[in-house]
Design a protein around this motif. Sequence first.
Motif, PDB file in Angstrom:
ATOM      1  N   ALA A 119      41.453   4.037 -42.606  1.00 27.51           N
ATOM      2  CA  ALA A 119      40.623   3.346 -41.659  1.00 27.51           C
ATOM      3  C   ALA A 119      41.189   3.651 -40.412  1.00 27.51           C
ATOM      4  CB  ALA A 119      40.387   1.679 -42.059  1.00 27.51           C
ATOM      5  N   TYR A 123      39.483   5.866 -37.480  1.00 29.06           N
ATOM      6  CA  TYR A 123      39.158   5.469 -36.104  1.00 29.06           C
ATOM      7  C   TYR A 123      39.758   5.933 -34.790  1.00 29.06           C
ATOM      8  CZ  TYR A 123      37.262   1.753 -33.136  1.00 29.06           C
ATOM      9  OH  TYR A 123      36.521   1.271 -31.993  1.00 29.06           O
ATOM     10  N   TRP A 126      38.531   9.406 -34.477  1.00 23.56           N
ATOM     11  CA  TRP A 126      37.259   9.322 -33.776  1.00 23.56           C
ATOM     12  C   TRP A 126      37.192   8.866 -32.171  1.00 23.56           C
ATOM     13  CZ3 TRP A 126      33.356   5.002 -34.223  1.00 23.56           C
ATOM     14  CH2 TRP A 126      31.806   5.189 -33.813  1.00 23.56           C
ATOM     15  N   ARG A 127      37.975   7.821 -32.025  1.00 23.24           N
ATOM     16  CA  ARG A 127      38.037   7.389 -30.679  1.00 23.24           C
ATOM     17  C   ARG A 127      39.419   7.884 -30.059  1.00 23.24           C
ATOM     18  NH1 ARG A 127      34.025   6.766 -29.775  1.00 23.24           N
ATOM     19  NH2 ARG A 127      32.319   5.179 -30.228  1.00 23.24           N
ATOM     20  N   ARG A 128      39.717   9.188 -29.957  1.00 21.25           N
ATOM     21  CA  ARG A 128      40.949   9.502 -29.493  1.00 21.25           C
ATOM     22  C   ARG A 128      41.118   9.205 -28.260  1.00 21.25           C
ATOM     23  NH1 ARG A 128      42.044  15.698 -30.399  1.00 21.25           N
ATOM     24  NH2 ARG A 128      41.109  15.873 -28.325  1.00 21.25           N
ATOM     25  N   GLY A 129      42.393   8.670 -28.133  1.00 21.06           N
ATOM     26  CA  GLY A 129      42.603   8.372 -26.614  1.00 21.06           C
ATOM     27  C   GLY A 129      42.435   7.163 -26.105  1.00 21.06           C
ATOM     28  N   ASP A 133      43.829   4.077 -31.054  1.00 22.39           N
ATOM     29  CA  ASP A 133      44.556   5.252 -31.089  1.00 22.39           C
ATOM     30  C   ASP A 133      46.122   5.283 -30.658  1.00 22.39           C
ATOM     31  OD1 ASP A 133      44.119   8.808 -30.109  1.00 22.39           O
ATOM     32  OD2 ASP A 133      45.046   7.971 -32.102  1.00 22.39           O
ATOM     33  N   TYR A 134      46.221   4.823 -29.441  1.00 21.97           N
ATOM     34  CA  TYR A 134      47.639   4.671 -28.862  1.00 21.97           C
ATOM     35  C   TYR A 134      48.451   3.914 -29.911  1.00 21.97           C
ATOM     36  CZ  TYR A 134      46.715   6.242 -24.011  1.00 21.97           C
ATOM     37  OH  TYR A 134      46.817   6.951 -22.840  1.00 21.97           O
ATOM     38  N   VAL A 135      48.089   2.648 -30.024  1.00 17.47           N
ATOM     39  CA  VAL A 135      48.844   1.620 -30.559  1.00 17.47           C
ATOM     40  C   VAL A 135      49.003   2.085 -32.106  1.00 17.47           C
ATOM     41  CG1 VAL A 135      49.162  -0.394 -31.460  1.00 17.47           C
ATOM     42  CG2 VAL A 135      48.636  -0.415 -29.337  1.00 17.47           C
ATOM     43  N   THR A 137      48.893   5.107 -33.612  1.00 14.61           N
ATOM     44  CA  THR A 137      49.674   6.318 -33.745  1.00 14.61           C
ATOM     45  C   THR A 137      51.065   6.305 -33.520  1.00 14.61           C
ATOM     46  OG1 THR A 137      47.646   7.685 -33.123  1.00 14.61           O
ATOM     47  CG2 THR A 137      49.673   8.924 -33.403  1.00 14.61           C
ATOM     48  N   SER A 138      51.128   5.347 -32.225  1.00 14.54           N
ATOM     49  CA  SER A 138      52.751   5.129 -32.167  1.00 14.54           C
ATOM     50  C   SER A 138      53.339   4.331 -33.237  1.00 14.54           C
ATOM     51  CB  SER A 138      53.123   4.586 -30.811  1.00 14.54           C
ATOM     52  OG  SER A 138      52.118   3.624 -30.730  1.00 14.54           O
ATOM     53  N   LEU A 141      53.840   6.534 -36.267  1.00 17.74           N
ATOM     54  CA  LEU A 141      55.230   7.237 -36.056  1.00 17.74           C
ATOM     55  C   LEU A 141      56.413   6.615 -36.190  1.00 17.74           C
ATOM     56  CD1 LEU A 141      54.496   9.578 -32.789  1.00 17.74           C
ATOM     57  CD2 LEU A 141      55.441  10.398 -34.986  1.00 17.74           C
ATOM     58  N   ARG A 211      43.871  11.039 -39.202  1.00 18.59           N
ATOM     59  CA  ARG A 211      43.845  11.313 -37.802  1.00 18.59           C
ATOM     60  C   ARG A 211      43.497  12.552 -37.197  1.00 18.59           C
ATOM     61  NH1 ARG A 211      46.426  12.350 -33.174  1.00 18.59           N
ATOM     62  NH2 ARG A 211      45.808  11.575 -31.098  1.00 18.59           N
ATOM     63  N   ILE A 215      40.113  14.894 -36.098  1.00 18.41           N
ATOM     64  CA  ILE A 215      40.144  15.674 -35.053  1.00 18.41           C
ATOM     65  C   ILE A 215      39.528  17.154 -35.031  1.00 18.41           C
ATOM     66  CG2 ILE A 215      41.428  16.589 -32.978  1.00 18.41           C
ATOM     67  CD1 ILE A 215      43.064  13.825 -32.919  1.00 18.41           C
ATOM     68  N   GLU A 216      40.306  17.591 -36.283  1.00 17.27           N
ATOM     69  CA  GLU A 216      39.935  19.002 -36.579  1.00 17.27           C
ATOM     70  C   GLU A 216      38.459  19.260 -36.666  1.00 17.27           C
ATOM     71  OE1 GLU A 216      43.846  20.380 -38.769  1.00 17.27           O
ATOM     72  OE2 GLU A 216      41.812  21.447 -39.190  1.00 17.27           O
TER      73      GLU A 216
END
Lengths: 323, 316, 629
Positions: A119, A123, A126-129, A133-135, A137-138, A141, A211, A215-216
Amino acid sequence: MGGNYLGRKAFQALVTLLFVLIVNFLLFRAMPGSAERILLRNPHISAEQLEAQRVRWGLNKPVFPDQLVDYLAATAQGDLGFSFEFRGQRVTDVILAKIGPTILLIGIGEVIALVLGLALGAYSGWRRGGPVDYVGTSLALVLYSMPSFWLGMILLIIFSTSLGMFPGNGMITPGITGDPLTRLADLMGHLILPGVTYAIGYVGQYSLLMRSSVIEVLAEDYVLTARAKGLTEGRILRSHGLPNALLPTVTLVAINLGYIWAGAITVEQVFSWPGLGTLTVSALGSRDYPVLQGIFLLLSFSVIAANFVADIIYSRLDPRVRS
Amino acid sequence: MSGTTLTASQLRAERWRLRLAGFRSFARRFASHPAGVVGVVIILFFGVMALAPELIAGPFENATRPSGTPLEAPSSAHVLGTDEQGRDVLNLVVHGARISLAVGLLASAITIILGAGIGIIAGFFGGRVDTILMRITDFFLILPTFVLALVLAPIIIDVFGVGTEVFGIRMTLVAIIVVIGLTSWASTARIIRAQALSIKERAFVDRARVIGAGPSRIMIRHILPNVMSLIVANTVLVIASSILTETTLSFVGLGDPQSPTWGTTLHYAQVTGAPGSGAWWYTASPGVAIVLVVLAFTLIGNALDDTLNPKLKARR
Amino acid sequence: MRMPLRTRVVRVAMAFGLGLGAVLPALRPAVAADLIYRIGTTQEIDSLNPFQAYLYSSYEAFILNYDVLVGFGPDLEYAPTALAESWDVSTDGKTYTFKIRSGVQWSDGQPMTAKDVAFTYNYILDSLETDNSITLFTLTKVTKVEAPDDSTVVITLSDPSSLILGAYIPILPEHIWKDVTFEQANNEFANDPPVVGTGPFQAVEWQKGQFTRFVRNEHYWGTKPAIEEVQLIYFANQDAMDQALQKGEIDAARSILPSQFKQIDDDPNIVGVDGATNGFDQLSFNGYDGKGAEGVGGSTKALLDPKFRDALGYAVDKDLLVSQALFGYGEPGTTVIPPLLSTWHYQPPASDLRKFDIEEAKSRLEAAGYKDSNGDGNREDKEGKEISLNLVTPDTNAYYAQSANLIAEWYKQAGIKLNVQVIDKDTVTEYVTPPEADGKANFDIELWGWGGGPDPDFLLSIFTTDQIGGWSDSFYSNPEYDKLYSDQQIAPTQAERKAITDQMQAMVYKDAPYDVLYYSAELQAYRTDKWHGYTLQPRTGGTPFFTFGVENYVNLQPGPEPTPAPPEATTAPGASPAASAPTSPVETPGSSGSNTPLLIGGIILLIGVIAIGMIAMRGRRRGPEPDDE
């Protein structure tokens, strides 16, 4: 065409399995600490008794080829032998007793990881950036860089020791009595912390992968075409984007499931979860070869099988591979 | 080809200039990835910690003369609290940097050399050699790393004897390094082999073969440089995972009990009951260090990958 | 824009999960107030068959299941509290006649007679004639065991010795064991539950890796216990066990973590017991003289030199070991009979004791010929080889590894290199096995411990030449010592015996095949809110559980200690008397380390992590997207 591909893969899988079995057998015997001494447990024995013990357990025959052949033959018939440590118990019984808790732990963990990871990843892609996404993906990581057992220890300190919200050890409260619902609640309560610990380790992986897949896929031609045709974003995502993005993730999940047994070892240690991981560690300590071989066999088999399944899924879903 | 002919030394100078220019453009491209830069900064910080721990935390506190009382919570005297023997945790973590990083780096070296080596050989020769090598690689991929490590470590120590040392490193530590290397090379081999396979088909390799260049010359002179960028990016990620693996193995008790690697410190925290005592500082500190270092390497690795191999996206 | 279905599902799932998480703890059952007594242990029993069990937890199972012949009193003296009501010794000291209690039944209802006693002892003796000797129990010097009638057992010895009284052997039912061959007894006969014995509780269920249940024996001959069921519950680690004790999930525990003992003892509902242990932990020096055989023996001949070992004894600070590795729960070590056995422990005079003094250690090493000729900080032995000692220790106790590291540091200061290896106990056993038992004895120093019985004979036997290939892990061989050992076994009076055993302890101390590090305390703890009447054995310095009898189990009564009625209500309503007020088991959160700094620290950490991530993320925006090329 597809059959040939699968046939080849199946054959490869079998060969690998055989190779694994042989090395499996040899590897444990190379470990220092001899089984017959541990079997006897008594340092105060004579050389004759030691020899008698060896004969009894078939340890006096030469490793090559007698013991190896015996082992392979028996395994093929599903007989995994008797445990050294738990005298008189069949290896299959010993392992089966511990599989349940591990499957439970990993099952719940994977489900949580998948739901959250997919999920979040979808998301984010889809809503990249965007903020999620920020929170997301970081966070992913960071979680990916964390040893999972450490996370478990921290959660234990916070939620069990300090806040007392959840128990930090075992699968059930020892000696619990009462109706099934109470017992279920008790089990679930014990499952939460280790389950979450396990899940968090994989959420990062799944979400990052999902993610980038999303995107791809969203940049693919057929999506552009769909957009040009006037389909809404949501529609595109649901009917084209997600299913295709799922492919690599599904493959990863299948492969992960193969490795899951081993992955649970440290989490089981931190939370004293009575599963296969704990059994592995104790069997290693007592040189219980039959049990160790059994576990290794199970692990290897599940990984090979999982890889095979992943190959099948891949060939089915991705038309490009089959040609 | 027509054009100005250059002398040998001019040729060499030209090559160096090109290399320098190439490096500069690489650096610029890398710097456009803030993630990578952050990673580099973190690594530099830990690098200083590893090279000169005394500067940050003073001499290594040994257990026979601890500076505090057991399991003190963080205070101004002990910023990260103390362990169960009264040693300053900050001191432990700082001094642990050198060994943790060294183990990670050395293990990665083994992984890369083995992995890239086997990958290139398998990719180049193809056929029988490739099949056999790939079966072996598959086998190592399948064996659960952790269980294999649990088995190999005592074997290695037993074979070489505990007292022996390799380059001044204790055998118990060497065993862990070797074990991590042996259990991680397989995925690198896979990746490198795939690349080697595609390079093999390229024209210049055929030309080299026609001229009569031997296999090893081709592999070293032609294939290797072209997989180098892939190797470099992969190496950094391997370092990250080696550090994680060392942490796990030491936590379970397979590490060297005398070396304060972060994993071993976590191990002691666990077995002396830090979680149950609520001594969160003891558990958190080495863990945070690990997370930062692994994260940093991961960020660098991803940035490197983007920079060096912009078109290459490893698709399963 | 509609939120994708998946996101909605996720949100609902998360809400559900959080809600469940909040509600579940409330659903957790309070541990029922029942007559089950739960004991936590970190060591699972290894077998219910007495001939196959080596672990202390198994011995607790035995005293619950079975009785021995001669019992042990409040101070470990021989007492007629077991199956023997009384006994007589002949004038020449070689014949013992025991009068067996009458009216005793096995837990399956069959009558127990002297014949069962004779059967048990003869079973062991007869097995010694075969290839399947039962060696776990020794009947020292016993030549004949007979039961002339149902209540008399006559034991004949080859030499006068009172050791037979201390024979810690569970009496087994003939009607069950007569069909078990010696081979089976040593191997696959597991003595599965329900176990048939004369003890107050019988094992009825054993869930391997989890717990063993013992149910009250309704045919028990002694005082009927108030406890209906005893459960030995196995924990994978001490931390988990300590938590369970504090939450009231178990009633007592053995092997509390030294670092948590004080916190547990401070709990108003728990009493911590710092019991003296019947044993010691030591450094064993490998004294095996392999005579050059390849791979056999230690890495240096220095280990065979008593002067070398003596010098090293000055390089260990036992007080610091106790205060740091044991958190103060223990006593520095001296001789091999622990002070708990006050009758037998020998304390060397102060002038003979080795004090911690690195300079003294250095000068003794120099004097003994172990110098650092090449100036690299490490001494060489007399053959010119650098001394590099390898220490093995099992991973069973965290304080072993910690002690080893401390010792390595001190040895280094004295110029001796020491490498520590922590491995599982079975491999340690393998390393210390000599060629006499098919091993190689290739270790230099072993750090481990011994536990003894109420009689010092066993601990003294470890240093006899006979035990090389058996229990000896130092391979000490001294004919004088061997002679003293046989002498003490047949000494006519206790005083004479003590004179001999004192000599033996002094000899071992001087020759130093062992460096006894400490007598680590046995840390137990028990809850006082649900049971009272705890009895320690021995009364001073002992523990309630894992002792040499069932007195404690039989004495425990349900409920907290009844408080005498207060004279008048002088205290304000809010202040209630602390320890004796009946409290229900509350989940007390860990008391050390308050929550606030933890939460603040956690939040700061989280923010920092997200900040790093966000910086990292910004790059993705500006940099060339892989897809855009």
